[in-house]
Design an enzyme around this catalytic site. Structure first.
Site, PDB file in Angstrom:
ATOM      1  N   ASP A  86     -71.586  77.961  15.793  1.00 54.39           N
ATOM      2  CA  ASP A  86     -71.303  78.394  14.422  1.00 54.39           C
ATOM      3  C   ASP A  86     -72.299  77.709  13.485  1.00 54.39           C
ATOM      4  OD1 ASP A  86     -70.201  78.866  11.913  1.00 54.39           O
ATOM      5  OD2 ASP A  86     -68.484  77.503  12.222  1.00 54.39           O
ATOM      6  N   ASP A 143     -68.079  78.736   9.239  1.00 55.98           N
ATOM      7  CA  ASP A 143     -66.858  79.502   8.952  1.00 55.98           C
ATOM      8  C   ASP A 143     -65.920  79.572  10.156  1.00 55.98           C
ATOM      9  OD1 ASP A 143     -68.214  81.200  10.608  1.00 55.98           O
ATOM     10  OD2 ASP A 143     -68.116  82.950   9.294  1.00 55.98           O
ATOM     11  N   GLU A 174     -72.079  97.853  32.720  1.00 58.53           N
ATOM     12  CA  GLU A 174     -70.722  97.397  32.977  1.00 58.53           C
ATOM     13  C   GLU A 174     -69.975  98.617  33.507  1.00 58.53           C
ATOM     14  OE1 GLU A 174     -66.537  95.896  31.091  1.00 58.53           O
ATOM     15  OE2 GLU A 174     -67.707  97.482  30.175  1.00 58.53           O
ATOM     16  N   ASP A 214     -72.393  82.562  15.268  1.00 55.58           N
ATOM     17  CA  ASP A 214     -73.288  83.481  14.551  1.00 55.58           C
ATOM     18  C   ASP A 214     -74.718  83.350  15.073  1.00 55.58           C
ATOM     19  OD1 ASP A 214     -74.135  81.046  13.406  1.00 55.58           O
ATOM     20  OD2 ASP A 214     -72.641  81.237  11.809  1.00 55.58           O
ATOM     21  N   ASP A 216     -71.728  98.923  27.635  1.00 59.03           N
ATOM     22  CA  ASP A 216     -70.283  98.747  27.653  1.00 59.03           C
ATOM     23  C   ASP A 216     -69.605  99.957  28.312  1.00 59.03           C
ATOM     24  OD1 ASP A 216     -67.972  97.175  26.694  1.00 59.03           O
ATOM     25  OD2 ASP A 216     -67.533  98.978  25.519  1.00 59.03           O
TER      26      ASP A 216
HETATM   27  C1  NOJ Z   1     -65.660  96.149  27.882  1.00 59.25           C
HETATM   28  C2  NOJ Z   1     -65.890  94.941  27.040  1.00 59.25           C
HETATM   29  O1  NOJ Z   1     -66.490  93.947  27.812  1.00 59.25           O
HETATM   30  C3  NOJ Z   1     -64.545  94.555  26.501  1.00 59.25           C
HETATM   31  O2  NOJ Z   1     -64.568  93.291  25.892  1.00 59.25           O
HETATM   32  C4  NOJ Z   1     -64.077  95.638  25.566  1.00 59.25           C
HETATM   33  O3  NOJ Z   1     -62.764  95.353  25.156  1.00 59.25           O
HETATM   34  C5  NOJ Z   1     -64.091  96.999  26.239  1.00 59.25           C
HETATM   35  N1  NOJ Z   1     -65.236  97.228  27.037  1.00 59.25           N
HETATM   36  C6  NOJ Z   1     -64.013  98.101  25.221  1.00 59.25           C
HETATM   37  O4  NOJ Z   1     -65.223  98.205  24.511  1.00 59.25           O
END
Ligand code: NOJ
Length: 556
Positions: A30, A34, A274, A38, A212
């Protein structure tokens, strides 16, 4: 504006061997006091990351977001959340990281936007049947008055995957929180918009993206009920069955087009998927030569700490990746799973596990978990391919299992009616220095405490406390990464299993390297003849053997 990595290896395929450090930005450092991490904080810790010896960082979403899901609800893909900094800060970080020899991967969230994204706001304002709604997945409800959701899909955070617009309106799909409406990937504007976003950041010197939920973009035509198909789609060793919204074959076309964008840059940009899939062969489909470069291997992450399970997942992963010529990507923890010290602290029953909720109530021996995590680090970093390190695993942090309920922020907690604690326990801010919270996470005189409370006993685990201790987890990671950088056998390549007694796992890599792990119940695993120990996760026995839950790197 382009920055090019200065001191980085010229090798265009750096990602085949890379060790990439996951910076969970909210909890890393941080800078402005705050209580939330960041960009300024990351910049101040680049020397630490360079010293640790990682090749790149992956930063979780830093875009403007109402934070319904810790930044995975993006309202502007080409900006920076003011609480994290500015676009100028982002540019400075990318340039400085490159000067430290560290490449930078961002996190792109293509399955859904925030409900505050201008597209979704326009869709709500424009009403049913409008072109604005076509970028998302709006449907009338079922039943006479449309009061039932359009199908039986479930949100990953609990409850229906559909929310209704007002009391009598259409429903919209959200596989995650209601603040994360799914976009419709059949819509050409959706495809074009994400391609432009990739270019926006690539043009600013970003070296790649983590994608993601890369496996969820395409939904089956007609949105059929999922019925008995599993809600989550992780490795279960089961047969692959077409699912209406996970891992559909049509998604690969999207990634072929993304690969072309990445390859259009002089220094090619890279992707890591992912993708939670049922089997290693389904994962390998994402890393075919004209698709993504790498994909996290979650089956390895979920594997119990037993020789049999690890050997079988490693063997299968290597075989499936070899078919498509891609390097495997090994990972032990991330911001969505219980930290592996805590997973390995439990009895290893043979079940695949990854969430805190699967661990609650099971007796834990954290010293044992830590010992196994040390061995797991050496195993992971010796395997062929690339590896990810989740911030704090190099400090041996365990899951914070007892966060006060009123501090929990993961949407899972609310959506499960307070029955599942969710993922906050692996997201607690990093301890850097000092004897008490915030342990150097926030600067002196910070306006508020860290966004999640840190355990008092983390004072023994700060970077400062571990730096000069040759036996610390941090020293083990530093030394392992140093050897890995220099040793020609490590990183990308092949391996051969060694013939060892039951419960021991060992493999040779050429030239002149072997890794042996003792996962048996006996201290009697021998160091192979004519091998010298380069690094060990724990001291050898008085007789020079490899004790239980210990890994060694050998010069052969
Ligand atoms: C996978 C991400 O790593 C996770 O943190 C997130 O909640 C979900 N996808 C939805 O975007």
């Amino acid at each position: 504006m382009t920055t090019s990595p200065k001191d980085l290896r010229a090798d265009g395929e750096w990602w085949r061997s890379a060790v990439i450090y996951q910076v969970y930005i909210r909890s890393f450092a941080d800078g402005d006091g705050d209580g939330l991490g960041d960009i300024e904080g990351i910049r101040s810790r680049l020397p630490y990351l360079q010293d640790l010896g990682v090749d790149a960082i992956w930063i979780n979403p830093w875009y403007p977001s109402p934070m319904a899901d810790a930044g995975y609800d993006v309202s502007d893909y080409r900006g920076v959340e003011p609480r994290f900094g500015t676009l100028a800060d982002a540019a400075a970080l990318i340039a400085e990281a490159h000067e430290h020899g560290i490449r930078v991967l961002l996190d792109i969230v293509p399955n859904h936007t925030s409900d505050q994204h201008p597209w979704f706001q326009a869709a709500i304002a424009a009403g049913p049947g409008s072109p604005e709604r076509e970028r998302y997945i709006f449907r009338p409800g079922r039943g006479d008055d449309g009061a039932q959701p359009p199908n039986d899909w479930r949100s990953m955070f609990g409850g229906s995957a559909w929310s209704r617009v007002g009391a009598a309106g259409e429903w919209y799909l959200h596989l995650f929180a209601p603040g994360q409406p799914d976009v419709d990937w059949e819509h050409p504007e959706v495809r074009a918009e994400f391609t432009e976003t990739l270019r926006f950041w690539f043009d600013r010197g970003v070296d790649g993206f983590r994608i993601d939920v890369a496996n969820s973009l395409i939904k089956a035509p007609g949105l059929p009920d999922a019925g008995d198909l599993p809600l989550s789609f992780g490795p279960d060793r089961g047969e692959y069955a077409q699912h209406p919204h996970w891992d559909r074959d049509e998604v690969h076309e999207v990634y072929r087009s993304w690969r072309a964008v990445a390859d259009s840059y002089a220094a090619p940009r890279v992707f890591v998927a992912e993708a939670w899939v049922t089997h290693p062969y389904r994962l390998a489909l994402y890393v075919r030569r004209d698709e993504l470069h790498t994909a996290f291997n979650f089956e390895y992450l979920m594997s119990p700490w037993t020789a049999g399970a690890l050997r079988s997942t490693i063997t299968e992963t290597l075989a499936e990746h070899a078919v498509v010529g891609a390097p495997p990507t090994w990972v032990l923890s991330n911001h969505d799973v219980a930290r592996h010290v805590s997973r390995y602290a439990r009895e290893q029953t043979g079940q695949l596990t990854h969430t805190l909720d699967e661990l609650v109530g099971k007796p834990a021996d954290l010293q044992l978990g830590l010992r196994r995590a040390r061995a797991a680090a050496l195993l992971t970093l010796a395997l062929p391919g690339g590896a990810y390190v989740y911030q704090g695993e190099e400090l041996g942090l365990s899951e914070v299992e007892d966060l006060p309920e009123d501090t929990l922020q993961d949407p899972t907690w609310e959506r499960s009616d307070h029955t599942q604690r969710g993922r906050d326990g692996c997201r607690v801010p990093i301890p850097w220095s000092g004897d008490e919270p915030p342990f150097g996470f926030s600067p002196d005189g910070a306006a508020g405490p860290p966004w999640l409370p840190q355990p008092a006993d983390w004072k023994a685990l700060t970077v400062e406390a571990q730096s000069d201790d040759p036996d610390s987890m941090l020293s083990l990671y530093r030394r392992a990464l140093e050897i890995r950088r220099e040793h020609p056998a490590l990183g990308d390549g092949t391996m051969t299993w060694l013939d060892l007694p039951d419960g021991a796992l060992g493999f040779a890599r050429e030239p002149g390297f072997a890794c042996v792990v003792n996962l048996s119940a006996s201290d009697a695993v021998r160091v192979p003849a004519e091998a010298d120990v380069l690094l060990a996760s724990a001291p050898l026995t008085a007789g020079g053997d490899i004790p239980v839950d210990t890994a060694v790197w050998l010069r052969t």
